[in-house]
Design a protein around this motif. Structure first.
Motif, PDB file in Angstrom:
ATOM      1  N   TYR A  29      30.586 101.274 -24.494  1.00 20.54           N
ATOM      2  CA  TYR A  29      31.461 100.110 -24.689  1.00 20.54           C
ATOM      3  C   TYR A  29      31.537  99.246 -23.424  1.00 20.54           C
ATOM      4  O   TYR A  29      31.914  98.083 -23.502  1.00 20.54           O
ATOM      5  CB  TYR A  29      32.867 100.538 -25.084  1.00 20.54           C
ATOM      6  N   ALA A  33      31.986  93.010 -24.668  1.00 19.12           N
ATOM      7  CA  ALA A  33      33.316  92.424 -24.524  1.00 19.12           C
ATOM      8  C   ALA A  33      34.268  93.108 -25.503  1.00 19.12           C
ATOM      9  O   ALA A  33      33.824  93.756 -26.462  1.00 19.12           O
ATOM     10  CB  ALA A  33      33.251  90.927 -24.825  1.00 19.12           C
ATOM     11  N   ASN A  34      35.557  92.965 -25.276  1.00 23.77           N
ATOM     12  CA  ASN A  34      36.536  93.565 -26.178  1.00 23.77           C
ATOM     13  C   ASN A  34      36.391  93.042 -27.601  1.00 23.77           C
ATOM     14  O   ASN A  34      36.638  93.757 -28.557  1.00 23.77           O
ATOM     15  CB  ASN A  34      37.956  93.319 -25.680  1.00 23.77           C
ATOM     16  N   LYS A  35      35.997  91.788 -27.741  1.00 24.23           N
ATOM     17  CA  LYS A  35      35.771  91.224 -29.062  1.00 24.23           C
ATOM     18  C   LYS A  35      34.301  91.433 -29.417  1.00 24.23           C
ATOM     19  O   LYS A  35      33.411  90.942 -28.725  1.00 24.23           O
ATOM     20  CB  LYS A  35      36.101  89.730 -29.096  1.00 24.23           C
ATOM     21  N   ASN A  36      34.052  92.161 -30.462  1.00 18.75           N
ATOM     22  CA  ASN A  36      32.680  92.461 -30.851  1.00 18.75           C
ATOM     23  C   ASN A  36      32.098  91.294 -31.629  1.00 18.75           C
ATOM     24  O   ASN A  36      32.320  91.147 -32.810  1.00 18.75           O
ATOM     25  CB  ASN A  36      32.637  93.740 -31.682  1.00 18.75           C
ATOM     26  N   ASP A  37      31.303  90.479 -30.933  1.00 17.93           N
ATOM     27  CA  ASP A  37      30.721  89.317 -31.580  1.00 17.93           C
ATOM     28  C   ASP A  37      29.278  89.543 -32.049  1.00 17.93           C
ATOM     29  O   ASP A  37      28.671  88.646 -32.620  1.00 17.93           O
ATOM     30  CB  ASP A  37      30.799  88.093 -30.659  1.00 17.93           C
ATOM     31  N   ASP A  38      28.739  90.740 -31.795  1.00 19.21           N
ATOM     32  CA  ASP A  38      27.381  91.054 -32.236  1.00 19.21           C
ATOM     33  C   ASP A  38      27.325  92.512 -32.691  1.00 19.21           C
ATOM     34  O   ASP A  38      26.846  93.387 -31.965  1.00 19.21           O
ATOM     35  CB  ASP A  38      26.382  90.793 -31.111  1.00 19.21           C
TER      36      ASP A  38
END
Length: 71
Positions: A29, A33-38
């Motif tokens: 992890y 990034a904290n936001k999983n955009d992929d």
């Protein structure tokens, strides 16, 4: 492993080793990034980490760097 991801993993491992020393451990992890955009890329790295390499949740950054460099 995508070449861009391989380079990113090596960069992050090197940075963490410089910041915290050679004994620092990382989870896969750490490369996201904290936001999983992929989600596809996340699953690609997770599969390499868990299924292919059979790594523990946290591993030494130096070990990860060596493994990814050999790809």
């Amino acid at each position: 492993m995508r070449p861009e991801m391989k380079e990113k993993i090596i960069r992050i491992c090197e940075a963490k080793i410089r910041q915290k020393g050679s004994n620092v451990g990382l989870s896969f992890y750490a490369f996201f990034a904290n936001k999983n955009d992929d989600p596809e890329l996340l699953m690609e790295v997770a599969q390499w980490w868990i299924r292919d390499m059979k790594l523990d949740h946290f591993e030494k950054a130096e070990k990860i760097k060596a493994l990814i460099s050999d790809l």
